[in-house]
Motif scaffolding. Structure first.
Motif, PDB file in Angstrom:
ATOM      1  N   GLY A  88      19.382  36.071  83.895  1.00 43.96           N
ATOM      2  CA  GLY A  88      20.691  36.532  84.372  1.00 43.96           C
ATOM      3  C   GLY A  88      20.913  36.192  85.836  1.00 43.96           C
ATOM      4  N   GLU A  89      19.892  36.382  86.657  1.00 46.11           N
ATOM      5  CA  GLU A  89      20.016  36.057  88.083  1.00 46.11           C
ATOM      6  C   GLU A  89      20.226  34.564  88.290  1.00 46.11           C
ATOM      7  OE1 GLU A  89      16.546  37.522  90.019  1.00 46.11           O
ATOM      8  OE2 GLU A  89      16.811  39.575  89.269  1.00 46.11           O
ATOM      9  N   LEU A  90      19.556  33.746  87.491  1.00 50.79           N
ATOM     10  CA  LEU A  90      19.713  32.299  87.600  1.00 50.79           C
ATOM     11  C   LEU A  90      21.121  31.871  87.197  1.00 50.79           C
ATOM     12  CD1 LEU A  90      16.294  31.097  86.131  1.00 50.79           C
ATOM     13  CD2 LEU A  90      16.958  31.273  88.542  1.00 50.79           C
ATOM     14  N   LEU A  91      21.686  32.531  86.204  1.00 50.81           N
ATOM     15  CA  LEU A  91      23.059  32.221  85.797  1.00 50.81           C
ATOM     16  C   LEU A  91      24.051  32.587  86.901  1.00 50.81           C
ATOM     17  CD1 LEU A  91      22.829  33.435  82.094  1.00 50.81           C
ATOM     18  CD2 LEU A  91      23.118  31.074  82.847  1.00 50.81           C
ATOM     19  N   LEU A  92      23.871  33.736  87.519  1.00 48.19           N
ATOM     20  CA  LEU A  92      24.755  34.122  88.627  1.00 48.19           C
ATOM     21  C   LEU A  92      24.643  33.118  89.775  1.00 48.19           C
ATOM     22  CD1 LEU A  92      24.146  37.985  88.730  1.00 48.19           C
ATOM     23  CD2 LEU A  92      26.199  36.807  87.909  1.00 48.19           C
ATOM     24  N   ALA A  93      23.440  32.681  90.076  1.00 49.37           N
ATOM     25  CA  ALA A  93      23.240  31.718  91.165  1.00 49.37           C
ATOM     26  C   ALA A  93      23.885  30.381  90.855  1.00 49.37           C
ATOM     27  CB  ALA A  93      21.747  31.529  91.417  1.00 49.37           C
ATOM     28  N   ALA A  94      24.076  30.079  89.553  1.00 50.35           N
ATOM     29  CA  ALA A  94      24.690  28.814  89.144  1.00 50.35           C
ATOM     30  C   ALA A  94      26.208  28.911  89.025  1.00 50.35           C
ATOM     31  CB  ALA A  94      24.093  28.357  87.813  1.00 50.35           C
ATOM     32  N   GLY A  95      26.787  30.043  89.434  1.00 50.11           N
ATOM     33  CA  GLY A  95      28.246  30.155  89.447  1.00 50.11           C
ATOM     34  C   GLY A  95      28.849  30.890  88.275  1.00 50.11           C
ATOM     35  N   PHE A  96      28.036  31.492  87.423  1.00 51.31           N
ATOM     36  CA  PHE A  96      28.559  32.289  86.317  1.00 51.31           C
ATOM     37  C   PHE A  96      28.991  33.668  86.824  1.00 51.31           C
ATOM     38  CE2 PHE A  96      26.078  29.111  84.222  1.00 51.31           C
ATOM     39  CZ  PHE A  96      26.559  28.982  82.922  1.00 51.31           C
ATOM     40  N   GLU A  97      29.903  34.290  86.087  1.00 46.98           N
ATOM     41  CA  GLU A  97      30.319  35.659  86.370  1.00 46.98           C
ATOM     42  C   GLU A  97      29.946  36.545  85.187  1.00 46.98           C
ATOM     43  OE1 GLU A  97      34.436  35.858  87.349  1.00 46.98           O
ATOM     44  OE2 GLU A  97      34.259  34.504  89.076  1.00 46.98           O
ATOM     45  N   ALA A  98      29.321  37.681  85.482  1.00 47.28           N
ATOM     46  CA  ALA A  98      28.884  38.593  84.429  1.00 47.28           C
ATOM     47  C   ALA A  98      30.033  39.499  84.002  1.00 47.28           C
ATOM     48  CB  ALA A  98      27.712  39.437  84.904  1.00 47.28           C
ATOM     49  N   GLU A  99      30.212  39.638  82.690  1.00 47.87           N
ATOM     50  CA  GLU A  99      31.173  40.588  82.132  1.00 47.87           C
ATOM     51  C   GLU A  99      30.414  41.833  81.681  1.00 47.87           C
ATOM     52  OE1 GLU A  99      33.594  38.552  79.245  1.00 47.87           O
ATOM     53  OE2 GLU A  99      34.714  37.525  80.836  1.00 47.87           O
ATOM     54  N   PRO A 100      31.106  42.895  81.284  1.00 44.74           N
ATOM     55  CA  PRO A 100      30.419  44.154  80.962  1.00 44.74           C
ATOM     56  C   PRO A 100      29.358  44.011  79.866  1.00 44.74           C
ATOM     57  CG  PRO A 100      32.763  44.538  81.238  1.00 44.74           C
ATOM     58  CD  PRO A 100      32.582  43.051  81.265  1.00 44.74           C
ATOM     59  N   ASP A 101      28.269  44.749  80.053  1.00 41.08           N
ATOM     60  CA  ASP A 101      27.189  44.780  79.063  1.00 41.08           C
ATOM     61  C   ASP A 101      27.645  45.478  77.788  1.00 41.08           C
ATOM     62  OD1 ASP A 101      25.549  43.684  81.001  1.00 41.08           O
ATOM     63  OD2 ASP A 101      24.615  45.599  81.536  1.00 41.08           O
ATOM     64  N   GLU A 102      27.026  45.075  76.685  1.00 37.35           N
ATOM     65  CA  GLU A 102      27.169  45.790  75.423  1.00 37.35           C
ATOM     66  C   GLU A 102      25.792  45.901  74.786  1.00 37.35           C
ATOM     67  OE1 GLU A 102      31.579  44.965  73.688  1.00 37.35           O
ATOM     68  OE2 GLU A 102      30.194  43.261  73.561  1.00 37.35           O
ATOM     69  N   ALA A 103      25.624  46.899  73.937  1.00 30.59           N
ATOM     70  CA  ALA A 103      24.349  47.088  73.245  1.00 30.59           C
ATOM     71  C   ALA A 103      24.373  46.338  71.920  1.00 30.59           C
ATOM     72  CB  ALA A 103      24.103  48.569  72.991  1.00 30.59           C
ATOM     73  N   LEU A 104      23.310  45.542  71.682  1.00 30.08           N
ATOM     74  CA  LEU A 104      23.130  44.950  70.364  1.00 30.08           C
ATOM     75  C   LEU A 104      22.563  46.041  69.460  1.00 30.08           C
ATOM     76  CD1 LEU A 104      22.849  42.627  68.283  1.00 30.08           C
ATOM     77  CD2 LEU A 104      20.574  42.199  69.263  1.00 30.08           C
ATOM     78  N   MET A 105      23.357  46.470  68.472  1.00 30.93           N
ATOM     79  CA  MET A 105      22.948  47.540  67.578  1.00 30.93           C
ATOM     80  C   MET A 105      22.934  47.024  66.147  1.00 30.93           C
ATOM     81  SD  MET A 105      24.759  50.902  69.255  1.00 30.93           S
ATOM     82  CE  MET A 105      23.499  51.979  68.564  1.00 30.93           C
TER      83      MET A 105
END
Length: 258
Positions: A88-105
């Motif tokens: 996740g940190e590597l994706l943010l460093a590459a210019g991605f934007e994180a959207e809200p988390d969801e639980a895989l159920m």
């Protein structure tokens, strides 16, 4: 249900060996990455990766180059158990934007209770026409207090292109749509997916969400599926837990725009 085994099965069937989820989309496997390239205007994403510290940065850069050359926004559908641990940190460093988390159920369909039925005055209306899609969109907008225009094209496509693998229904209180829900069957897997289910505020707490889960579970069982999968919000997670669903991971959409 052995959650470790089921999570491994989900990763294999629903991610690594996935099929395209829409007409005109295609699945591409490049090294340790599986991506979907959507039809024009459709959903494009990295749906699985088997990376490590030595390969993650170059694989991320490769996907960014690929989709940027296509002029496409795309999502890296990240799960908390994916490797490396700092993906996740590597994706943010590459210019991605994180959207809200969801639980895989996930729940074993045989363990999902029948539910207590719908409250008095509420009935289920199957979505089979474009007019029915509008009812479903109205329920979505009322439940989530946001426009659902972005959802219309995909629902209309499903109505025409996927009648055997998608089942949609609207809960109606007299002539008012109060909840819309969708079931997607995934051929070649043991999983069916639940989508939607949000209820308008005035009708919450009356068992409509639970009834629609039970309704869709019965359909999936008739088609021979073993498991139900949901990307659950914080609001629906407690309800799903009471219905026998277990949280197996956390999924975060990381979005990259060209």
């Amino acid at each position: 249900m052995d959650t470790s085994d089921v999570l491994a099965l989900f990763d294999r069937q629903m991610r690594r060996d996935t099929l395209a989820d829409a007409p005109g989309a295609r699945i591409e496997r490049v090294g340790k990455v599986v991506r979907q390239v959507g039809a024009k205007g459709g959903w494009s994403a990295v749906v699985w990766s088997g990376l490590d510290q030595a390969t993650a940065r170059s694989a991320i850069a490769e996907q960014v180059r690929y989709f940027t050359e296509l002029g496409r926004e795309f999502e890296w559908k990240h799960y908390s158990h994916d490797q490396p641990e700092n993906l996740g940190e590597l994706l943010l460093a590459a210019g991605f934007e994180a959207e809200p988390d969801e639980a895989l159920m996930i729940a074993r369909i045989a363990d999902v209770p029948d539910g207590d039925g719908l409250p008095e005055g509420v009935r289920l209306h199957p979505v089979t026409t474009p007019a029915d899609v509008e009812l479903m969109l109205s329920a979505h907008e009322g439940a989530f207090e946001t426009t659902a225009d972005w959802l219309r094209p995909s629902l209309l496509d499903m109505l025409v292109e996927s009648p055997g693998t998608v089942s949609m229904v609207v809960a109606m209180a007299d002539d008012m749509p109060v909840c819309g829900a969708r079931l997607e069957l995934h051929p070649g897997t043991e999983f069916a997916s639940l989508w939607g289910g949000g209820t308008v505020p005035a009708w919450r707490g009356r068992g409509i969400y639970r009834a629609l889960v039970a309704h869709r579970a019965k359909i999936a069982a008739k088609h021979g599926y073993r498991y139900l999968q949901v990307d659950a919000s914080d609001e629906s997670r407690p309800i799903l837990q009471r219905l026998g669903f277990a949280a197996l991971s956390t999924t975060t959409p990381y979005v990259h725009k060209p």
